[in-house]
Design an enzyme around this catalytic site. Structure first.
Site: not given
Lengths: 257, 638, 286
Positions: B42, B330, B425
């Site tokens: 990624g 968020r 991540e």
């Protein structure tokens, strides 16, 4: 409240790359019409597993139309009947109760079947490997605003860069040509100022690699209809122009042997 | 072992520069003597592979996809932050650093975050030079938009597909190295275990997903860039194949797992419509720039959205947080959505959503302008729900999206296993307890382009002159045998339920009890239920087919098994942390206004968990966090 | 001492099926190397196709002279079509001797035909090799009858062209009195045979279908995708091929219905060597 559908599915099953495959018939009952096409296949697989039958292998991952993993022929159309929609984005409300759906993997000599509906699309990576990049080693970049890019050029480049690499274009093409994919990547990079230094070398290398795996474009236009991102056929024309230029321009500079 | 974050001394703004000078370098001519394994392609993995190869290292990159470009980074929509201050609105490296530390609810390592802010500007330059088609203004310069948690406009974007374009840039850069022969790319190859010798990482065991063949690969260093574990919730915005296996296997071999309870629930996703739902689709946070979030004031509202007058609409974010309004971070937005839906104000057929309404924006800016900004997102919404967001409001609800927790890493991104690095991540990263929008892309590329290529030399330099452990060493043979046993076992269980079923059940437990709002009894329940379900899994899962051909069920089997263990740790971590911070909200610890109440005195630390075997809970290690630059305050977005 | 780690050149995964279907040919010198690729062959096909369409269009327009019947030319009463034929034989005289320039044009056309056919053949083979057969029925969205039958329409048109030249230029088809250069007479003689007329009609319908896709396709193959062309592209294809169809199809119909006729006794036409007729009183056409 959502409706449910009862469908007959004819799905290609093939045990391995060297096995002979065939269509098998399955009943998909009580499929909610809010379900996506792949969720329908999930439901079918769950019931196969319940009945101790090996589930159907099909390509999928993000289920939001961006990774390019999914893709099957649905009733003779790549990604199904909705324009600009990948298989995973197709929802069952687009079908009718009692429909028969024929599901076949992408077919092309360069896309051998791996198992059931999964095919190998690595030639697409080979084309990118041949030149689908701008040589910009990490750390050597100038400030991003040093090369202004006209807004419409940036938009056009983004239109081309939107290709998700799913291979539907190849699958749909009567000639199994790879022009839409290759030209999209070429235009993405060739249209930008950053791409100019390698423009002609890139075009040559990518086109000549493409031709090792895929057929030739005769402008049927079927690819664009299948493309989930509706990539424009104009990029193919640009590639044809650039390829001619790349051959014609005498790229040996003065003084070079 | 004692956690040493190796944060350099000195003033915050100079730490990274100083560190780059102080750490060991590998001479350019010697780099080719080193082999590095990168798992995952990624943003973090592709950028790391490309950059390490450019430097001269021999890189073997592994992805379980059929192409590196399938990594789930491709789906990120909204944008990437950078402290360029092109908009002249007061942004700076310091402000981005400050916003990120504050947005992380003061649970991140300041030095890491400052470095992130520093290199953010380089990322934009790198991406533009690769041909990433960022949005431009009419004069040809880069455009920006604003994102949640910030009062400056610092987000660079490429329509609603920024992640795709950034990943393509990194993927293309990596493919150039493949072409040059500097990166050996293994596709459809899944890492199933880490191999260590004498406590040091020396390689990985992989399974070829097409033929089932188990292979061993050795290197001087291993980098895991395998993404987050959000799929433990089963329903998340992650792709179907996203999993925690690579990181979890490393954890089982000694890599501490940090803050697993810090999971991010993204506020704007399309609500679930039924049992068969396989994932929840993200609607980019950028929509909150123009959309107004509201629910009907009346709980028994039956009218369609358009017929509800303004006075009867509860614009809850605008009313509660005047300064940030719909652009609160968020976690704040998600919790508020849950509150109003739990209270009975939900909309949609299952009353499980809230409205994100563009009527005012369309009236103000015109439909064309809105279409230009969000066209593809609106199309995506319509495909999935069959509703037209230009004429009726979107229905959204929070869903699991990102995981701030992950493998513990030091300032060099090395885990507690020497020679094992984690990037993107997969590591517990720089986001603290809550990640701001548009910063995941920033962190993945920062790690891959501008951090790891420097810091990896520090552990490699001392190894100059030695070869990687050969793959016929007993440690590889042992690890291979373990992997093969596990696969054989899965195929032999012959139970009655598919791995999908178990995953779905696990997801329900995790969402209910370790989701947006947690409490002691729920967490204890979660631990016991997950353990019970895990044991049932190993007795009753049904995996058909064989190991000699493509078998997605068998792939899933291992991933779900690892999710159980991770779920248990998540619950334990959440139980242990008796405070609320960022994405970890304990009902027992909230302010009078229902906001997260931190306990800085007792919990200003990273919880790094050490594996003790399947039958013993992990041991907790603390990394104390000190905040030198950003004063600790209660986060307020009013 | 440690040995440097050697990486292999083929760095794509072993398990990928990325074996090329065909290898990259050794590059010939410019401009032959252009023709070695499919893209280059399509350029050649487009350019030669353009030449051939130009020829067909001009040929159709020239044949309209069949409708003009008898004219007075240098004091003679002669069919206009025959006047035109003589003109063509005398193109660029006295720069070139008689018929030489016509032969140069013919050789150019021949080269165009050969290249057009060779590129079509090579590309068709390439496409067939790149295909893998679908077991289920295809539902075409854009590929139309014209685009999908190019290789068939082209082949049938080729056979027709060979027949047409053998018939009218070389006089090899029996069934009527063929005379070299006597265009009106030959055309009427040939097309009076209903079987020949039918073959001619079918071939020209297929030619139209072929040209329709060919003109449309040519723009993209030559890289001409300026939005200004977009609007006219489909119109140009339909218009040009439509005109060619109308013109060409009218000829056999006109012959069979007697609208176009060869009558050496009409209007005081100068008789050719093999026929004779009592010359009627001349009309005002003198």
């Amino acid at each position: 409240m959502s409706q449910t559908l009862n469908l007959t599915l004819k799905i290609w099953r093939q045990e391995g790359p060297n096995a002979k495959g065939s269509f098998e018939s399955y009943q998909a009952n009580n499929i909610p019409d809010d379900a996506s096409f792949l969720e329908m296949l999930d439901i079918v697989n769950e019931s196969l597993i319940e009945n101790n039958q090996v589930p159907i292998e099909f390509p999928h991952d993000c289920r939001e139309g961006i990774c390019g993993t999914c893709g099957v022929m649905i009733n003779g159309r790549a990604h199904g009947q909705e324009i600009g929609t990948a298989t995973c984005q197709l929802h069952m409300r687009k079908f009718n109760d009692g429909d028969t759906i024929v599901i076949e993997p992408w077919r092309a000599a360069a896309f051998p079947v791996v198992k059931d509906l999964v095919v190998d699309r690595s030639p697409l990576d080979k084309i990118v490997e041949a030149g689908g990049y701008i040589t910009a080693p990490t750390g050597s970049a100038p400030d991003a605003n040093e090369m202004p890019i006209p807004k419409d050029v940036a938009e056009s480049s983004m239109d081309a860069a939107a290709c998700i690499g799913c291979g539907a274009c190849v699958a749909a093409c009567p000639n199994s040509a790879g022009q839409l994919f290759t030209s999209a990547k070429l235009w993405h990079l060739n249209s930008l100022p950053q791409g100019q230094a390698e423009r002609y070398k890139r075009t040559e290398e990518m086109v000549e690699t493409m031709e090792q795996y895929f057929g030739s474009c005769t402008n049927h236009g079927e690819c664009k209809e299948a493309c989930p991102k509706e990539i424009s056929l104009d990029f193919i024309a640009e590639m044809n122009k650039d390829y001619m230029k790349s051959k014609v321009k005498n790229r040996k500079k003065a003084g070079q042997k | 072992m004692l956690l040493n974050s190796k944060v350099p001394t000195g003033p915050m703004a100079e730490k990274w520069e100083k560190h780059k000078f102080d750490i060991k370098l590998v001479n350019p001519a010697n780099k080719r003597k080193f082999k590095i394994i990168v798992v995952g392609t990624g943003l973090a993995g592709a950028s790391a592979s490309a950059t390490l190869a450019e430097l001269g290292y021999n890189v073997s990159a592994f992805t379980f996809h059929d192409s590196p470009r399938r990594a789930h980074s491709i789906a990120a929509q909204g944008g990437i932050n950078a402290a360029k201050n092109y908009q002249n609105d007061g942004d700076s490296v310091h402000r981005l650093f400050y916003d990120t530390v504050k947005g992380g609810d003061y649970r991140s390592r300041e030095a890491n975050v400052h470095r992130l802010a520093e290199v953010s500007v380089n990322i934009i330059d790198q991406a533009a030079s690769q041909g990433v088609p960022f949005a431009r203004e009419y004069g040809g310069l880069l455009a920006n938009r604003s994102f949640g948690g910030a009062q400056v406009s610092r987000t660079f974007y490429a329509r609603g597909q920024t992640g795709q374009q950034l990943l393509l840039g990194a993927y293309q850069q990596m493919m150039r190295q493949v072409h040059e022969g500097k990166v050996t790319l293994h596709t459809q190859t899944e890492m199933l275990d880490l191999v260590t010798k004498d406590g040091e990482a020396c390689g990985i065991i992989c399974r070829d997903l097409i033929t089932g063949e188990i292979t061993s690969h050795s290197a001087h260093a291993v980098v895991l860039a395998t993404g987050g574990y959000g799929n433990v919730f089963y329903l998340s915005t992650n792709a179907m194949a996203c999993n925690t296996t690579a990181a979890w296997r490393a954890h089982r071999k000694g890599a501490y797992f940090a803050n697993p309870s810090y999971t991010q629930i993204h506020p704007t996703c399309i609500p679930a419509s039924d049992e068969f739902q396989s994932k929840l689709t993200l609607m980019s946070e950028s929509l909150r720039n123009d959309g107004r979030i509201w629910v009907p004031r009346s709980k028994d509202e039956t009218r369609s959205a358009g017929s509800i007058p303004e006075a009867e609409r509860y614009y809850y974010l605008e009313e509660k947080y005047p300064a940030f309004g719909n652009l609160v971070p968020r976690d704040v937005a998600s919790r508020n959505a849950k509150t109003v839906v739990d209270a009975g104000h939900g909309v949609g057929p299952l009353k499980n959503g809230v409205y994100l309404d563009f009527a005012d924006a369309i009236k103000r800016d015109g439909r064309d302008a809105i279409e230009g900004r969000y066209g593809n997102l609106f199309d995506m919404y319509e495909r999935i729900t069959g509703e037209d967001p230009y004429s009726v409001p979107m229905r959204i609800y929070p869903a699991s999206h990102y995981t701030m927790g992950g493998l513990w890493v030091d300032y060099n991104l090395m885990t507690t296993i020497p020679g094992l690095y984690a990037a993107g991540e997969a590591n517990f990263s720089d986001h603290g307890a809550n990640r701001l929008g548009a910063s995941a892309l920033m962190q993945g590329l920062a790690d891959g382009y501008f951090v790891l290529p420097y810091t990896i030399g520090d552990s490699l330099a001392p190894k100059l002159g030695s070869d990687p452990v050969p793959t016929d060493d007993p440690v590889f043979k042992e690890a291979t045998a373990d992997v093969e046993d596990r696969l054989t076992r899965f195929l032999a269980i012959g139970g009655s339920r598919s791995p999908e079923y178990f995953h779905r059940e696990l997801g329900k437990i995790v969402w209910e009890n370790i989701g947006m709002a947690r409490n002691r009894s729920g967490l204890e329940k979660a631990i016991s239920e997950i353990t019970a379900l895990r044991e049932e899994y190993w007795q009753d899962v049904r995996i058909l087919g064989n190991n000699e051909s493509l078998n997605q069920s068998l792939e899933k089997a291992g991933r779900v098994a690892d999710f159980f263990e991770l779920g248990e740790l998540m619950a334990r971590d959440a139980l242990d942390r008796n405070e609320s911070c960022g994405g970890h909200f304990r009902e027992e610890s909230q302010t009078d206004e229902g906001e997260a109440l931190r306990d800085d005195e007792n919990y200003s630390h990273v919880s790094a968990w050490e594996w003790n075997g399947i039958d013993t809970p992990q041991t907790k290690h603390k990394e104390e966090l000190a905040f030198e630059e950003v004063p600790l305050t209660q986060r307020s977005y009013k | 001492m440690t040995t440097p780690i050697v990486t292999t050149n083929n760095t794509m995964a072993k398990n990928s099926a990325a074996t090329p279907l065909r290898s990259k040919p050794k590059q010939l010198p410019f401009p032959l190397n252009l023709y070695q690729t499919a893209v280059g062959k399509k350029w050649v096909m487009a350019v030669t196709g353009l030449m051939l369409v130009g020829f067909v269009f001009a040929h159709m327009v020239g044949n309209l002279k069949l409708y003009l019947g008898v004219v007075t030319h240098h004091g003679e009463r002669i069919y206009d079509a025959d006047v035109y034929a003589e003109f063509l034989r005398n193109l660029l005289v006295p720069i070139f001797p008689e018929t030489v320039f016509l032969w140069i044009l013919r050789l150019g056309l021949l080269a165009a035909v050969v290249l057009h056919i060779h590129s079509a053949y090579a590309l068709t083979r390439m496409n067939i090799n790149s295909n893998d057969r679908y077991e289920s029925k295809r539902d075409w969205l854009a590929a139309n009858f014209a685009s999908r039958t190019m290789r068939y329409s082209g082949t049938i048109v080729l056979f027709y062209i060979l027949f047409h030249i053998a018939d009218l230029t070389l006089g090899l088809i029996p069934g009527y009195d063929w005379h070299h250069g006597a265009v009106q007479s030959n055309v009427v003689g040939s097309l009076s045979n209903p079987i020949v007329a039918a073959f001619y009609l079918v071939a020209n319908v297929l030619l139209t279908v072929h040209i329709f896709h060919g003109i449309y396709s040519m723009f993209r193959s030559l890289g001409l995708n300026n939005p200004a062309f977009d609007k006219i592209r489909q119109g140009a294809a339909a218009g040009i091929s439509g005109l060619i169809l109308l013109g060409n199809v009218s000829f056999p119909i006109a012959v069979l219905t007697g609208v176009v006729d060869y009558d050496v006794c009409a209007e005081g036409v100068t008789a050719s060597e093999e026929n004779s007729c009592v010359i009627e009183e001349s009309h005002d056409a003198a």
